[in-house]
Design a protein around this motif. Structure first.
Motif, PDB file in Angstrom:
ATOM      1  N   ILE A   1       0.839  -1.204   0.000  1.00  0.00           N
ATOM      2  CA  ILE A   1       0.000   0.000   0.000  1.00  0.00           C
ATOM      3  C   ILE A   1       0.872   1.252   0.000  1.00  0.00           C
ATOM      4  N   MET A   2       1.919   1.243   0.820  1.00  0.00           N
ATOM      5  CA  MET A   2       2.810   2.402   0.903  1.00  0.00           C
ATOM      6  C   MET A   2       3.514   2.656  -0.432  1.00  0.00           C
ATOM      7  N   ARG A   3       3.943   1.600  -1.103  1.00  0.00           N
ATOM      8  CA  ARG A   3       4.611   1.760  -2.400  1.00  0.00           C
ATOM      9  C   ARG A   3       3.634   2.296  -3.446  1.00  0.00           C
ATOM     10  N   ASP A   4       2.398   1.794  -3.434  1.00  0.00           N
ATOM     11  CA  ASP A   4       1.385   2.294  -4.363  1.00  0.00           C
ATOM     12  C   ASP A   4       1.099   3.768  -4.101  1.00  0.00           C
ATOM     13  N   ASN A   5       0.981   4.131  -2.836  1.00  0.00           N
ATOM     14  CA  ASN A   5       0.729   5.536  -2.486  1.00  0.00           C
ATOM     15  C   ASN A   5       1.875   6.436  -2.952  1.00  0.00           C
ATOM     16  N   GLU A   6       3.082   5.942  -2.808  1.00  0.00           N
ATOM     17  CA  GLU A   6       4.251   6.711  -3.243  1.00  0.00           C
ATOM     18  C   GLU A   6       4.201   6.947  -4.748  1.00  0.00           C
TER      19      GLU A   6
ATOM     20  N   ASN B   1       2.908  10.650  -9.385  1.00  0.00           N
ATOM     21  CA  ASN B   1       2.071  10.996 -10.540  1.00  0.00           C
ATOM     22  C   ASN B   1       1.302  12.286 -10.294  1.00  0.00           C
ATOM     23  N   MET B   2       0.868  12.487  -9.054  1.00  0.00           N
ATOM     24  CA  MET B   2       0.131  13.688  -8.673  1.00  0.00           C
ATOM     25  C   MET B   2       0.987  14.936  -8.883  1.00  0.00           C
ATOM     26  N   LEU B   3       2.248  14.870  -8.470  1.00  0.00           N
ATOM     27  CA  LEU B   3       3.143  16.015  -8.626  1.00  0.00           C
ATOM     28  C   LEU B   3       3.440  16.283 -10.105  1.00  0.00           C
ATOM     29  N   ASP B   4       3.565  15.206 -10.890  1.00  0.00           N
ATOM     30  CA  ASP B   4       3.774  15.387 -12.330  1.00  0.00           C
ATOM     31  C   ASP B   4       2.567  16.067 -12.962  1.00  0.00           C
ATOM     32  N   SER B   5       1.357  15.698 -12.511  1.00  0.00           N
ATOM     33  CA  SER B   5       0.130  16.277 -13.072  1.00  0.00           C
ATOM     34  C   SER B   5       0.021  17.766 -12.753  1.00  0.00           C
ATOM     35  N   ILE B   6       0.306  18.142 -11.515  1.00  0.00           N
ATOM     36  CA  ILE B   6       0.196  19.547 -11.138  1.00  0.00           C
ATOM     37  C   ILE B   6       1.267  20.380 -11.826  1.00  0.00           C
ATOM     38  N   ASP B   7       2.434  19.803 -12.048  1.00  0.00           N
ATOM     39  CA  ASP B   7       3.501  20.505 -12.764  1.00  0.00           C
ATOM     40  C   ASP B   7       3.091  20.758 -14.202  1.00  0.00           C
ATOM     41  N   SER B   8       2.479  19.741 -14.827  1.00  0.00           N
ATOM     42  CA  SER B   8       2.004  19.894 -16.203  1.00  0.00           C
ATOM     43  C   SER B   8       0.907  20.949 -16.292  1.00  0.00           C
ATOM     44  N   ALA B   9      -0.006  20.966 -15.319  1.00  0.00           N
ATOM     45  CA  ALA B   9      -1.097  21.944 -15.313  1.00  0.00           C
ATOM     46  C   ALA B   9      -0.561  23.361 -15.151  1.00  0.00           C
ATOM     47  N   GLN B  10       0.434  23.537 -14.285  1.00  0.00           N
ATOM     48  CA  GLN B  10       1.012  24.857 -14.067  1.00  0.00           C
ATOM     49  C   GLN B  10       1.698  25.381 -15.322  1.00  0.00           C
ATOM     50  N   LYS B  11       2.374  24.494 -16.036  1.00  0.00           N
ATOM     51  CA  LYS B  11       3.039  24.895 -17.279  1.00  0.00           C
ATOM     52  C   LYS B  11       2.018  25.302 -18.332  1.00  0.00           C
ATOM     53  N   THR B  12       0.884  24.579 -18.373  1.00  0.00           N
ATOM     54  CA  THR B  12      -0.168  24.906 -19.341  1.00  0.00           C
ATOM     55  C   THR B  12      -0.771  26.274 -19.033  1.00  0.00           C
TER      56      THR B  12
ATOM     57  N   ASP C   1      -3.899  13.640   1.236  1.00  0.00           N
ATOM     58  CA  ASP C   1      -4.719  12.929   2.222  1.00  0.00           C
ATOM     59  C   ASP C   1      -5.207  11.592   1.659  1.00  0.00           C
ATOM     60  N   THR C   2      -5.503  11.584   0.356  1.00  0.00           N
ATOM     61  CA  THR C   2      -5.999  10.371  -0.294  1.00  0.00           C
ATOM     62  C   THR C   2      -4.921   9.292  -0.340  1.00  0.00           C
ATOM     63  N   TYR C   3      -3.688   9.698  -0.604  1.00  0.00           N
ATOM     64  CA  TYR C   3      -2.601   8.735  -0.803  1.00  0.00           C
ATOM     65  C   TYR C   3      -1.568   8.769   0.321  1.00  0.00           C
ATOM     66  N   SER C   4      -2.033   8.978   1.540  1.00  0.00           N
ATOM     67  CA  SER C   4      -1.151   8.948   2.709  1.00  0.00           C
ATOM     68  C   SER C   4      -1.917   8.357   3.889  1.00  0.00           C
ATOM     69  N   ASN C   5      -1.689   7.079   4.153  1.00  0.00           N
ATOM     70  CA  ASN C   5      -2.403   6.396   5.226  1.00  0.00           C
ATOM     71  C   ASN C   5      -1.709   6.592   6.565  1.00  0.00           C
ATOM     72  N   SER C   6      -2.485   6.847   7.595  1.00  0.00           N
ATOM     73  CA  SER C   6      -1.933   6.873   8.944  1.00  0.00           C
ATOM     74  C   SER C   6      -2.453   5.698   9.780  1.00  0.00           C
ATOM     75  N   ASP C   7      -3.601   5.150   9.386  1.00  0.00           N
ATOM     76  CA  ASP C   7      -4.248   4.074  10.138  1.00  0.00           C
ATOM     77  C   ASP C   7      -4.318   2.821   9.260  1.00  0.00           C
ATOM     78  N   PHE C   8      -3.639   1.760   9.685  1.00  0.00           N
ATOM     79  CA  PHE C   8      -3.635   0.503   8.928  1.00  0.00           C
ATOM     80  C   PHE C   8      -4.373  -0.603   9.691  1.00  0.00           C
ATOM     81  N   GLY C   9      -5.313  -0.197  10.515  1.00  0.00           N
ATOM     82  CA  GLY C   9      -6.094  -1.177  11.260  1.00  0.00           C
ATOM     83  C   GLY C   9      -6.814  -2.162  10.358  1.00  0.00           C
ATOM     84  N   HIS C  10      -7.282  -1.677   9.193  1.00  0.00           N
ATOM     85  CA  HIS C  10      -8.025  -2.555   8.269  1.00  0.00           C
ATOM     86  C   HIS C  10      -7.136  -3.678   7.741  1.00  0.00           C
ATOM     87  N   VAL C  11      -5.831  -3.422   7.627  1.00  0.00           N
ATOM     88  CA  VAL C  11      -4.911  -4.469   7.170  1.00  0.00           C
ATOM     89  C   VAL C  11      -4.690  -5.504   8.274  1.00  0.00           C
TER      90      VAL C  11
END
Length: 205
Positions: A135-140, A145-156, A188-198
């Motif tokens: 999960i942590m690797r997927d979030n990373e 990808n999120m940072l790449d998207s915002i960088d592309s949007a800012q350039k546009t 917030d979406t891609y940063s877990n603090s609670d892994f109780g469900h796992v």
């Protein structure tokens, strides 16, 4: 007596055992769990010198200098800030007395020997830590990808100029506020603090 002291000094007796839930309150680590904030213990390994307490939020490590010393140092590794990596399990051979679980958390390596009679329980912990690592690797990856998207949007936006009807200052403020809000929501979406469900999936307390 001398044989026991020598064994303790060399660490030969420092093979851990898994603490049952009904005995969590008899451990040192239990005193430092943030129950007031909804923290819950899922797994505790106790050796002569150390305790390794896995909660839904963190690894709480009661670190002993040696098996002969009563001095302890409390170390807390919150999953949100200390990613888990390189989880592995070494099973017991024919004459081995222990199994060994290894992992890194926040770049700090851990290697814990546990009596092989607890092998089934350690497998459950292994599955939990492996899943958290995935999960942590997927979030990373998503955050990258999120940072790449915002960088592309800012350039546009920069290439298209400021919004019509707005001053440069107003456009800059609108873009900055949007970027801040968007980044916070995605973080917030891609940063877990609670892994109780796992832990709930693999460990039945």
């Amino acid at each position: 007596m001398f044989k026991k002291l020598a064994s303790d000094a060399l660490g030969l007796s420092d093979i851990g055992k898994v603490i049952e839930p009904q005995d969590y309150d008899k451990t040192e680590s239990d005193d430092y769990v943030l129950y007031e904030k909804g923290e819950k213990i899922y797994f505790i390994i106790k050796t002569k010198a150390d305790e390794y307490c896995f909660t839904n939020y963190a690894l709480v490590h009661v670190d002993g200098d040696s098996a002969l010393s009563k001095k302890r140092t409390l170390k807390r590794y919150d999953y949100k800030y200390h990613p888990i990596r390189y989880v592995s399990l070494e099973t017991a051979g024919t004459i081995d007395l222990d199994v060994e679980i290894k992992f890194e958390i926040g770049g700090i390596p851990f290697s814990i020997d546990i009596n092989k009679s607890y092998a089934d329980k350690i497998r459950d912990l292994y599955k939990s830590l492996v899943t958290i690592e995935q999960i942590m690797r997927d979030n990373e990856k998503h955050r990258s990808n999120m940072l790449d998207s915002i960088d592309s949007a800012q350039k546009t936006l920069s290439s298209n100029g400021f919004s019509q009807g707005q001053s440069p200052a107003e456009s800059y403020k609108a873009i900055t506020e949007f970027t801040h809000t968007w980044l916070k929501n995605m973080s917030d979406t891609y940063s877990n603090s609670d892994f109780g469900h796992v832990f709930d999936l693999f460990i039945k307390n």
